[in-house]
Design a protein around this motif. Structure first.
Motif, short mmCIF file in Angstrom:
data_model
loop_
_atom_site.label_atom_id
_atom_site.label_comp_id
_atom_site.label_asym_id
_atom_site.label_seq_id
_atom_site.Cartn_x
_atom_site.Cartn_y
_atom_site.Cartn_z
N VAL A 152 0.88 -1.17 0.00
CA VAL A 152 0.00 0.00 0.00
C VAL A 152 0.92 1.22 0.00
O VAL A 152 1.71 1.39 0.93
N PRO A 153 0.82 2.05 -1.03
CA PRO A 153 1.70 3.21 -1.08
C PRO A 153 1.51 4.13 0.14
O PRO A 153 0.40 4.25 0.67
N ALA A 154 2.59 4.75 0.56
CA ALA A 154 2.53 5.71 1.66
C ALA A 154 1.54 6.82 1.32
O ALA A 154 1.41 7.21 0.16
N ASN A 155 0.83 7.26 2.33
CA ASN A 155 -0.13 8.36 2.22
C ASN A 155 -1.33 8.05 1.32
O ASN A 155 -1.93 8.96 0.76
N THR A 156 -1.68 6.76 1.18
CA THR A 156 -2.90 6.39 0.46
C THR A 156 -4.09 6.78 1.33
O THR A 156 -4.20 6.35 2.48
N ILE A 157 -4.97 7.60 0.78
CA ILE A 157 -6.12 8.09 1.53
C ILE A 157 -7.39 7.43 1.01
O ILE A 157 -7.60 7.33 -0.20
N VAL A 158 -8.23 6.97 1.96
CA VAL A 158 -9.55 6.43 1.61
C VAL A 158 -10.61 7.23 2.38
O VAL A 158 -10.33 7.77 3.45
N SER A 159 -11.79 7.29 1.81
CA SER A 159 -12.89 7.97 2.49
C SER A 159 -13.53 7.02 3.48
O SER A 159 -13.73 5.85 3.17
N GLY A 160 -13.85 7.52 4.65
CA GLY A 160 -14.51 6.69 5.64
C GLY A 160 -14.18 7.15 7.04
O GLY A 160 -13.32 8.00 7.25
N ASP A 161 -14.86 6.56 7.97
CA ASP A 161 -14.68 6.85 9.38
C ASP A 161 -13.55 5.96 9.91
O ASP A 161 -13.59 4.73 9.75
N HIS A 162 -12.56 6.56 10.54
CA HIS A 162 -11.40 5.81 11.04
C HIS A 162 -11.83 4.69 11.98
O HIS A 162 -11.32 3.56 11.89
N PHE A 163 -12.74 4.96 12.88
CA PHE A 163 -13.18 3.97 13.86
C PHE A 163 -13.73 2.71 13.17
O PHE A 163 -13.34 1.59 13.49
N PHE A 164 -14.64 2.91 12.21
CA PHE A 164 -15.26 1.76 11.55
C PHE A 164 -14.29 1.06 10.59
O PHE A 164 -14.30 -0.17 10.50
N LEU A 165 -13.45 1.82 9.92
CA LEU A 165 -12.45 1.18 9.07
C LEU A 165 -11.46 0.38 9.91
O LEU A 165 -10.98 -0.67 9.47
N ALA A 166 -11.18 0.83 11.12
CA ALA A 166 -10.30 0.08 12.03
C ALA A 166 -10.97 -1.23 12.44
O ALA A 166 -10.30 -2.27 12.53
N ILE A 167 -12.28 -1.22 12.66
CA ILE A 167 -13.01 -2.45 13.00
C ILE A 167 -12.93 -3.43 11.84
O ILE A 167 -12.67 -4.63 12.03
N ILE A 168 -13.15 -2.93 10.63
CA ILE A 168 -13.10 -3.79 9.45
C ILE A 168 -11.70 -4.39 9.28
O ILE A 168 -11.55 -5.60 9.12
N THR A 169 -10.69 -3.55 9.36
CA THR A 169 -9.32 -4.01 9.19
C THR A 169 -8.95 -5.02 10.29
O THR A 169 -8.32 -6.04 10.03
N ASP A 170 -9.40 -4.75 11.49
CA ASP A 170 -9.14 -5.65 12.61
C ASP A 170 -9.77 -7.02 12.36
O ASP A 170 -9.14 -8.06 12.58
N ASN A 171 -11.02 -7.04 11.91
CA ASN A 171 -11.70 -8.31 11.62
C ASN A 171 -10.97 -9.08 10.52
O ASN A 171 -10.79 -10.30 10.61
N LEU A 172 -10.54 -8.39 9.49
CA LEU A 172 -9.85 -9.06 8.39
C LEU A 172 -8.48 -9.59 8.81
O LEU A 172 -8.10 -10.69 8.43
N PHE A 173 -7.77 -8.83 9.64
CA PHE A 173 -6.49 -9.31 10.18
C PHE A 173 -6.72 -10.54 11.05
O PHE A 173 -5.98 -11.53 10.97
N ASN A 174 -7.72 -10.48 11.90
CA ASN A 174 -8.04 -11.59 12.79
C ASN A 174 -8.26 -12.86 11.97
O ASN A 174 -7.69 -13.92 12.27
N ASN A 175 -9.08 -12.77 10.92
CA ASN A 175 -9.33 -13.95 10.09
C ASN A 175 -8.07 -14.41 9.37
O ASN A 175 -7.82 -15.61 9.27
#
Length: 125
Positions: free
Chosen positions: A30-53
């Protein structure tokens, strides 16, 4: 707006111990400074779930791949685990769904992680 590369690193630090216990390496494209639209809290939950799996179902001494396709704007987290049977793919995002029974009994979980990811994506895109 969320810096995706920083979010991945935050999540990786959280799961560092579990990855080390299984000897899992992390490859981030993932290139440095890649920006996505979204809420940090919810994107962190999604990323956390995917890492967990990815850790749970990943291979001992395997690799987790985090990648970003700038053309399609798709972020993915994958591992080199055994994979999921084609006939089970349509059910993965159903609440409480776990793949076959033997795998479910060996690996703890409720089957809610991907359902949470799906619901957030449906209601926030």
């Amino acid at each position: 707006m969320v810096y995706l590369d920083k979010l991945i690193l935050e999540t990786a630090i959280k799961w560092e111990k579990q990855m080390a216990e299984k000897g899992i390496q992390l490859k981030i494209t993932v290139p440095a400074n890649t920006i996505v639209s979204g809420d940090h809290f919810f994107l962190a939950i999604i990323t956390d779930n995917l890492f967990n799996n990815a850790i749970k179902y990943g291979t001992e001494n395997g690799t987790i791949y985090c990648s970003w396709n700038n053309h399609t704007k798709i972020f993915s987290i994958a591992n080199d685990g055994q994979g999921i049977a084609q006939e089970q793919l349509p059910f993965l995002f159903n609440r409480f769904y776990r793949t076959d029974n033997s795998r479910s009994s060996e690996i703890p979980g409720s089957g809610l992680g991907l359902a949470i990811v799906k619901n957030w994506l449906i209601y926030n895109t």
